[in-house]
Every structure is written in C-alpha cells, then in structure tokens.
Design a protein around this motif. Structure first.
Motif, PDB file in Angstrom:
ATOM      1  N   ARG A  18      -1.972  28.851 -24.463  1.00 44.72           N
ATOM      2  CA  ARG A  18      -1.247  29.267 -24.817  1.00 44.72           C
ATOM      3  C   ARG A  18       0.229  29.730 -24.903  1.00 44.72           C
ATOM      4  NH1 ARG A  18      -1.299  26.993 -30.836  1.00 44.72           N
ATOM      5  NH2 ARG A  18       0.497  28.224 -31.497  1.00 44.72           N
ATOM      6  N   VAL A  19       1.612  29.356 -24.859  1.00 47.96           N
ATOM      7  CA  VAL A  19       2.848  29.581 -24.203  1.00 47.96           C
ATOM      8  C   VAL A  19       4.418  29.710 -25.187  1.00 47.96           C
ATOM      9  CG1 VAL A  19       2.061  29.417 -22.314  1.00 47.96           C
ATOM     10  CG2 VAL A  19       3.343  27.906 -22.868  1.00 47.96           C
ATOM     11  N   LEU A  20       4.981  30.944 -25.589  1.00 54.04           N
ATOM     12  CA  LEU A  20       6.677  30.286 -25.638  1.00 54.04           C
ATOM     13  C   LEU A  20       7.095  28.885 -24.816  1.00 54.04           C
ATOM     14  CD1 LEU A  20       8.200  33.365 -27.085  1.00 54.04           C
ATOM     15  CD2 LEU A  20       6.747  32.203 -28.083  1.00 54.04           C
ATOM     16  N   SER A  21       7.460  28.177 -25.604  1.00 55.88           N
ATOM     17  CA  SER A  21       8.636  27.066 -25.053  1.00 55.88           C
ATOM     18  C   SER A  21       9.781  27.987 -24.333  1.00 55.88           C
ATOM     19  CB  SER A  21       8.671  26.020 -25.426  1.00 55.88           C
ATOM     20  OG  SER A  21       9.600  26.418 -26.955  1.00 55.88           O
ATOM     21  N   VAL A  22      10.055  27.295 -22.763  1.00 52.67           N
ATOM     22  CA  VAL A  22      11.368  28.012 -22.222  1.00 52.67           C
ATOM     23  C   VAL A  22      12.059  28.562 -22.927  1.00 52.67           C
ATOM     24  CG1 VAL A  22      12.752  27.706 -20.057  1.00 52.67           C
ATOM     25  CG2 VAL A  22      10.203  26.627 -20.189  1.00 52.67           C
ATOM     26  N   ASP A  23      12.284  27.358 -24.002  1.00 55.40           N
ATOM     27  CA  ASP A  23      14.123  27.366 -24.852  1.00 55.40           C
ATOM     28  C   ASP A  23      13.640  28.155 -25.935  1.00 55.40           C
ATOM     29  OD1 ASP A  23      15.367  25.774 -23.732  1.00 55.40           O
ATOM     30  OD2 ASP A  23      15.358  24.054 -25.186  1.00 55.40           O
ATOM     31  N   GLU A  24      12.645  28.710 -26.501  1.00 54.58           N
ATOM     32  CA  GLU A  24      12.072  29.870 -27.647  1.00 54.58           C
ATOM     33  C   GLU A  24      11.986  31.127 -26.646  1.00 54.58           C
ATOM     34  OE1 GLU A  24       8.627  27.158 -30.237  1.00 54.58           O
ATOM     35  OE2 GLU A  24       8.098  28.763 -28.200  1.00 54.58           O
ATOM     36  N   ALA A  25      11.435  31.347 -25.208  1.00 60.74           N
ATOM     37  CA  ALA A  25      11.729  32.680 -24.684  1.00 60.74           C
ATOM     38  C   ALA A  25      12.770  33.138 -24.053  1.00 60.74           C
ATOM     39  CB  ALA A  25      10.074  32.259 -23.414  1.00 60.74           C
ATOM     40  N   HIS A  26      13.578  31.640 -24.168  1.00 59.04           N
ATOM     41  CA  HIS A  26      14.574  32.382 -23.788  1.00 59.04           C
ATOM     42  C   HIS A  26      16.014  32.763 -25.011  1.00 59.04           C
ATOM     43  CE1 HIS A  26      14.304  30.887 -19.805  1.00 59.04           C
ATOM     44  NE2 HIS A  26      15.517  31.804 -19.469  1.00 59.04           N
ATOM     45  N   ASP A  27      15.305  31.883 -26.222  1.00 57.29           N
ATOM     46  CA  ASP A  27      16.099  32.858 -27.448  1.00 57.29           C
ATOM     47  C   ASP A  27      15.869  33.815 -27.774  1.00 57.29           C
ATOM     48  OD1 ASP A  27      17.550  30.241 -27.305  1.00 57.29           O
ATOM     49  OD2 ASP A  27      16.074  29.551 -29.432  1.00 57.29           O
ATOM     50  N   GLU A  55       3.404  30.673  -4.625  1.00 62.32           N
ATOM     51  CA  GLU A  55       3.092  30.536  -3.425  1.00 62.32           C
ATOM     52  C   GLU A  55       2.055  30.952  -3.033  1.00 62.32           C
ATOM     53  OE1 GLU A  55       6.822  31.953  -1.635  1.00 62.32           O
ATOM     54  OE2 GLU A  55       8.214  31.044  -3.443  1.00 62.32           O
ATOM     55  N   LYS A  56       2.352  32.167  -4.059  1.00 60.76           N
ATOM     56  CA  LYS A  56       0.778  33.055  -3.167  1.00 60.76           C
ATOM     57  C   LYS A  56      -0.795  32.915  -4.226  1.00 60.76           C
ATOM     58  CE  LYS A  56       2.858  35.219  -0.822  1.00 60.76           C
ATOM     59  NZ  LYS A  56       2.300  35.143   1.264  1.00 60.76           N
ATOM     60  N   GLU A  57      -0.652  32.263  -5.245  1.00 63.68           N
ATOM     61  CA  GLU A  57      -2.011  31.671  -6.385  1.00 63.68           C
ATOM     62  C   GLU A  57      -1.833  30.520  -6.113  1.00 63.68           C
ATOM     63  OE1 GLU A  57      -3.660  34.487  -7.149  1.00 63.68           O
ATOM     64  OE2 GLU A  57      -1.994  36.381  -6.378  1.00 63.68           O
ATOM     65  N   ASN A  58      -1.310  29.223  -6.166  1.00 59.57           N
ATOM     66  CA  ASN A  58      -1.423  28.419  -5.876  1.00 59.57           C
ATOM     67  C   ASN A  58      -1.656  27.747  -7.135  1.00 59.57           C
ATOM     68  OD1 ASN A  58      -0.714  27.830  -2.732  1.00 59.57           O
ATOM     69  ND2 ASN A  58      -3.241  29.527  -2.523  1.00 59.57           N
ATOM     70  N   LEU A  59      -1.113  28.431  -8.103  1.00 61.03           N
ATOM     71  CA  LEU A  59      -0.979  27.734  -9.404  1.00 61.03           C
ATOM     72  C   LEU A  59      -0.281  26.245 -10.065  1.00 61.03           C
ATOM     73  CD1 LEU A  59      -0.879  31.132 -10.996  1.00 61.03           C
ATOM     74  CD2 LEU A  59      -2.888  29.666 -10.445  1.00 61.03           C
ATOM     75  N   ASN A  60      -0.631  25.453 -10.504  1.00 64.13           N
ATOM     76  CA  ASN A  60       0.167  24.669 -11.384  1.00 64.13           C
ATOM     77  C   ASN A  60       1.642  24.952 -11.993  1.00 64.13           C
ATOM     78  OD1 ASN A  60      -1.075  24.782 -13.953  1.00 64.13           O
ATOM     79  ND2 ASN A  60      -2.488  23.642 -14.185  1.00 64.13           N
ATOM     80  N   GLU A  61       2.522  23.980 -12.247  1.00 67.32           N
ATOM     81  CA  GLU A  61       3.549  24.552 -12.846  1.00 67.32           C
ATOM     82  C   GLU A  61       3.435  25.026 -14.462  1.00 67.32           C
ATOM     83  OE1 GLU A  61       6.813  21.747 -13.347  1.00 67.32           O
ATOM     84  OE2 GLU A  61       6.534  21.555 -11.583  1.00 67.32           O
ATOM     85  N   ALA A  62       2.505  24.942 -14.975  1.00 66.90           N
ATOM     86  CA  ALA A  62       1.797  26.073 -16.556  1.00 66.90           C
ATOM     87  C   ALA A  62       1.472  26.875 -16.292  1.00 66.90           C
ATOM     88  CB  ALA A  62       0.799  24.498 -17.533  1.00 66.90           C
ATOM     89  N   ASP A  63       0.824  27.392 -15.331  1.00 70.51           N
ATOM     90  CA  ASP A  63       0.843  28.555 -15.019  1.00 70.51           C
ATOM     91  C   ASP A  63       2.071  29.395 -14.827  1.00 70.51           C
ATOM     92  OD1 ASP A  63      -2.384  28.636 -16.066  1.00 70.51           O
ATOM     93  OD2 ASP A  63      -2.952  27.810 -14.663  1.00 70.51           O
ATOM     94  N   GLN A  64       2.502  28.380 -13.550  1.00 70.70           N
ATOM     95  CA  GLN A  64       3.264  29.541 -12.948  1.00 70.70           C
ATOM     96  C   GLN A  64       4.047  30.373 -14.257  1.00 70.70           C
ATOM     97  OE1 GLN A  64       5.554  27.284 -10.147  1.00 70.70           O
ATOM     98  NE2 GLN A  64       3.879  26.548  -9.785  1.00 70.70           N
ATOM     99  N   TRP A  65       4.497  29.191 -15.268  1.00 67.16           N
ATOM    100  CA  TRP A  65       5.319  29.779 -16.289  1.00 67.16           C
ATOM    101  C   TRP A  65       4.433  30.542 -17.049  1.00 67.16           C
ATOM    102  CZ3 TRP A  65       9.489  30.886 -18.612  1.00 67.16           C
ATOM    103  CH2 TRP A  65       9.145  30.684 -20.474  1.00 67.16           C
ATOM    104  N   ARG A  66       3.137  31.107 -17.069  1.00 69.18           N
ATOM    105  CA  ARG A  66       2.593  31.865 -17.805  1.00 69.18           C
ATOM    106  C   ARG A  66       3.284  33.336 -16.743  1.00 69.18           C
ATOM    107  NH1 ARG A  66      -2.344  31.803 -16.667  1.00 69.18           N
ATOM    108  NH2 ARG A  66      -3.070  32.803 -17.924  1.00 69.18           N
ATOM    109  N   TRP A  67       3.141  33.269 -15.657  1.00 70.72           N
ATOM    110  CA  TRP A  67       3.978  34.255 -14.821  1.00 70.72           C
ATOM    111  C   TRP A  67       4.611  34.836 -15.046  1.00 70.72           C
ATOM    112  CZ3 TRP A  67       1.176  36.686 -10.224  1.00 70.72           C
ATOM    113  CH2 TRP A  67      -0.321  36.490 -10.522  1.00 70.72           C
ATOM    114  N   GLU A  68       5.229  33.154 -15.323  1.00 70.12           N
ATOM    115  CA  GLU A  68       7.259  33.659 -15.069  1.00 70.12           C
ATOM    116  C   GLU A  68       7.567  34.559 -16.993  1.00 70.12           C
ATOM    117  OE1 GLU A  68      11.580  31.158 -15.062  1.00 70.12           O
ATOM    118  OE2 GLU A  68       9.330  30.052 -15.257  1.00 70.12           O
ATOM    119  N   MET A  69       7.139  33.977 -17.747  1.00 69.52           N
ATOM    120  CA  MET A  69       6.832  34.518 -18.829  1.00 69.52           C
ATOM    121  C   MET A  69       6.433  35.519 -18.728  1.00 69.52           C
ATOM    122  SD  MET A  69       4.977  33.208 -22.913  1.00 69.52           S
ATOM    123  CE  MET A  69       5.258  33.709 -23.959  1.00 69.52           C
ATOM    124  N   ALA A  70       5.709  36.497 -18.732  1.00 70.68           N
ATOM    125  CA  ALA A  70       5.064  37.763 -18.847  1.00 70.68           C
ATOM    126  C   ALA A  70       6.770  38.484 -17.823  1.00 70.68           C
ATOM    127  CB  ALA A  70       3.797  37.738 -17.996  1.00 70.68           C
ATOM    128  N   GLY A  71       6.404  37.910 -17.277  1.00 72.50           N
ATOM    129  CA  GLY A  71       8.107  38.368 -16.180  1.00 72.50           C
ATOM    130  C   GLY A  71       9.266  38.722 -16.628  1.00 72.50           C
TER     131      GLY A  71
END
Length: 200
Positions: A18-27, A55-71
């Motif tokens: 479960r994640v925030l949407s991109v818009d929710e996170a940026h809000d 690039e290093k973990e070869n994760l899909n877009e959904a998991d890439q967003w999880r990492w990006e959201m944490a950052g």
C-alpha cells in the motif's frame, strides 16, 4: 533533545504494497516541507532511490515508486516539527495504512538518532544516499557546471576535508557503505552520474 523512536516495529504487515499515490505524496510534501533547500535534498534522495531500485535491484515500476516515496518523505517532518522528526511522518503513514517497509526505511535513515537499525536493502540505501547526497550537492554548488564534469577524485577530496560541509557526518557515510556492502567510490560515481542528468 532525543529523537530516539523507542520502537523498532512499524506499520502493519497486512498493508504490504500500500502506497500513497504520486499526487498524495507530493501534496503532503508541499504542505509539510516549506524550505526550498530541504525540498531539493528530499527530491534528490527520492531520485537516487528510484534510480537504484530500477537499475540495481531490477524492480518494477510499482516497487520503484515505493523506494522513491521513502526518499521523498524521509525528512517530511524535519522542516516544521524538528523535535518530532521521524515520529510525525511515521505516525501519519501508519494512519494511512502504508506499506511497513516504506515506514521502516524512513525510521532507519539515521540509526544513531532514531535507534532503528537499517535491515532491508531499502533501509540501507536510504541511509546511504541521505548523508552522501547532501555532501555531493554542496560540492556541486562550488562548480560552475554543477554535477556535469564532476570527477571522483574531486568529490573524494571534499569528503576527506572535514571542514567542508562540516554538518555532514563522515562516520554515517562510512557506516552506511559498510552496511550496504558498497564501495564508497561506486556510490559517489552513481550519485554523480544520476544527478548530472536529473532535472529537479
């Protein structure tokens, strides 16, 4: 002022994915983080986390967003509520029933401060990028072309100079590299290459 969180378990395992949407996170980001310098730092860490996940973990877009959201949200409460740093954003994400791995990564991005050891790869890389990217950004501001043309030798020289960006903990940088089992040179090069092509 102690920032120790007093616990090492975060979120509910039932909320995995479960994640925030991109818009929710940026809000949230825009409402909580008013300092432009801190905004840039958080965006840079988010960008690096996404790049690493892809690039290093070869994760899909959904998991890439999880990492990006944490950052993106790791310092969300530092600007307006420094005395509640990490506590406030963690409680908010727990109330929103967000993936506990994201919450835990945020909780462990400063183990000496928050008392939470980085365990997962997401934890370790957020810790690694947090301090080092701040120092690299400070170095980029000294250069006419910023990250473009930056060389490993110059960056390492700044790291060794304890007076440069003195608020950045060299001990944390060393600790983070050891925990992630990554050579410092490799991590510096990764940051230089990704930030040189970033439009933040």
């Amino acid at each position: 002022m102690s920032l120790n969180l007093g616990r090492t378990e975060f979120g509910d395992p039932a909320n995995k994915g479960r994640v925030l949407s991109v818009d929710e996170a940026h809000d949230l980001f825009n409402a909580w983080v008013l300092n432009p310098k801190l905004q840039l730092h958080m965006k840079q860490v988010a960008h690096l986390m996404k790049c690493w996940a892809k690039e290093k973990e070869n994760l899909n877009e959904a998991d890439q967003w999880r990492w990006e959201m944490a950052g993106l949200l790791h310092d969300a409460d530092w600007d307006q509520w420094p005395e509640l740093h990490c506590k406030k954003i963690i409680e908010y994400l727990e109330q929103k029933q967000i993936d506990p791995e994201i919450i835990r990564a945020i909780a462990s991005h400063g183990p000496i401060h928050f008392g939470v050891e980085p365990i997962t790869q997401m934890d370790k890389m957020l810790f690694a990028f947090d301090e080092l990217s701040g120092l690299m950004h400070a170095y980029s501001l000294m250069r006419p072309e910023g990250y473009k043309g930056m060389e490993l030798k110059g960056a390492k020289k700044r790291i060794k100079d304890k007076a440069f960006a003195a608020n950045v903990s060299r001990d944390d940088i060393d600790d983070a590299c050891k925990r992630a089992n990554i050579e410092l040179d490799m991590l510096i090069q990764f940051i230089m290459d990704r930030q040189a092509n970033a439009s933040l």
